[in-house]
Design a protein around this motif. Structure first.
Motif, mmCIF file in Angstrom:
data_model
loop_
_atom_site.group_PDB
_atom_site.id
_atom_site.type_symbol
_atom_site.label_atom_id
_atom_site.label_comp_id
_atom_site.label_asym_id
_atom_site.label_seq_id
_atom_site.Cartn_x
_atom_site.Cartn_y
_atom_site.Cartn_z
ATOM 1 N N UNK A 90 81.343 20.999 65.858
ATOM 2 C CA UNK A 90 80.583 22.127 65.342
ATOM 3 C C UNK A 90 81.312 22.940 64.299
ATOM 4 N N UNK A 91 82.617 22.669 64.119
ATOM 5 C CA UNK A 91 83.418 23.438 63.173
ATOM 6 C C UNK A 91 83.880 22.621 61.979
ATOM 7 N N UNK B 88 76.640 22.069 52.427
ATOM 8 C CA UNK B 88 77.729 21.088 52.472
ATOM 9 C C UNK B 88 78.542 21.060 51.185
ATOM 10 N N UNK B 89 77.946 21.048 49.981
ATOM 11 C CA UNK B 89 78.776 21.029 48.763
ATOM 12 C C UNK B 89 79.702 22.228 48.652
ATOM 13 N N UNK B 90 79.250 23.396 49.134
ATOM 14 C CA UNK B 90 80.096 24.584 49.086
ATOM 15 C C UNK B 90 81.227 24.502 50.109
ATOM 16 N N UNK B 91 80.933 23.977 51.298
ATOM 17 C CA UNK B 91 81.958 23.877 52.337
ATOM 18 C C UNK B 91 82.970 22.789 52.034
ATOM 19 N N UNK C 102 78.418 20.463 62.735
ATOM 20 C CA UNK C 102 78.456 21.542 61.764
ATOM 21 C C UNK C 102 77.203 21.536 60.884
ATOM 22 N N UNK C 103 76.588 22.713 60.731
ATOM 23 C CA UNK C 103 75.448 22.976 59.848
ATOM 24 C C UNK C 103 74.131 22.373 60.327
ATOM 25 N N UNK C 104 74.128 21.751 61.510
ATOM 26 C CA UNK C 104 72.868 21.228 62.051
ATOM 27 C C UNK C 104 71.992 22.397 62.510
ATOM 28 N N UNK C 105 70.656 22.235 62.458
ATOM 29 C CA UNK C 105 69.944 20.990 62.181
ATOM 30 C C UNK C 105 69.483 20.806 60.747
#
Length: 258
Positions: free
Chosen positions: A153-154, A134-137, A125-128
């Motif tokens: 990936x999820x 990340x803080x929001x998710x 998830x969120x790569x690259x």
């Protein structure tokens, strides 16, 4: 004419996971040592130090860490000699043969995995490079992943922030990985954690299984490039040394990995 340096003595090898660390006695400053040359060959045969173009490495320190070895373990034989500032070569050391430690990643049978063991994070998830999301998710600094339900990936970000990451709120993020077994295990299971990279801050890792005491270990200092590229297999890419965590008790037959 500059005197030749003495032969290197005290060459010793310390096996590690996917690496072998060499150390030897320093020759001091008379004559002045410019560097040491390390020669190595896979297997038990000593390398030929006559080939000036084929050293494994050069270092000014009386130690060298040979990294990037196969996770299943490799056997290498090494010799080391010194070179003065005038270019005079010393006699090579006595050879030493050592084998790196194998990982359960190669020797075990997987029970559950997150991601592919390929030196990349691109399937996560969120790569690259979208670490700023990340803080929001994960506003509670908790990442939850259920084996058999979630996909890398999820649900599993490629980067786990730490207290030194101001952009993520300077929090210690946690990851909870839930694996359901068909029956109670009759033997120990191992946990293998492989990092593509870490930041220059290094840091501490802490993990524990259900009803197990927490285990702490220090993460190696990395190059941070994994947070921007996601692929440590590119030639010349600086990266952290791989690390793996597992119980010290045998047998080592099963593993999980991230």
């Amino acid at each position: 004419m500059s005197p030749r340096p003495a032969a290197v003595t005290g060459l010793a090898a310390e096996p590690a996971l996917a690496a072998i660390t060499l150390s030897w006695d320093s020759l001091g400053f008379d004559p002045l040592i410019d560097h040491y040359r390390i020669y190595g060959l896979p297997g038990g045969t000593a390398p030929d130090t006559a080939d000036e173009s084929a050293p494994l490495a050069k270092t000014v320190y009386p130690r060298f860490r040979h990294t990037g070895l196969a996770v299943a373990g490799e056997t290498w034989t090494y010799v080391v000699f010194a070179v003065t500032d005038a270019g005079e070569r010393g006699e090579p050391s006595a050879p030493v043969t050592a084998a790196s430690e194998p990982s359960v990643t190669a020797t075990g049978t997987p029970v559950a995995t997150i991601g592919d063991f390929d030196g990349r994070t691109l399937e996560h998830l969120l790569a690259p490079a979208s670490y700023a999301q990340i803080p929001e998710r994960f506003p509670d600094a908790l990442i939850e992943y259920t084996d058999g339900t979630d996909a890398p990936g999820e649900a599993w970000p490629y980067l786990l922030p730490g207290p030194g990451d101001g952009w993520a709120g300077s929090k210690a993020y946690r990851a909870r990985w839930t694996v359901t077994l068909e029956s109670a295990p009759s033997e120990d299971h191992d946990l293998a954690l492989w990092l593509v990279d870490t930041t220059r801050l290094g840091g501490l890792r802490a993990h524990r299984g259900e009803r197990r005491a927490r285990h702490r270990s220090r993460a190696p200092v990395g190059a941070t490039r994994g947070s921007r590229e996601g692929d440590a297999t590119v030639p010349g890419t600086a990266r952290a040394a791989p690390c793996s965590s597992r119980p010290s008790r045998p047998p080592r037959r099963r593993r999980g990995r991230t």
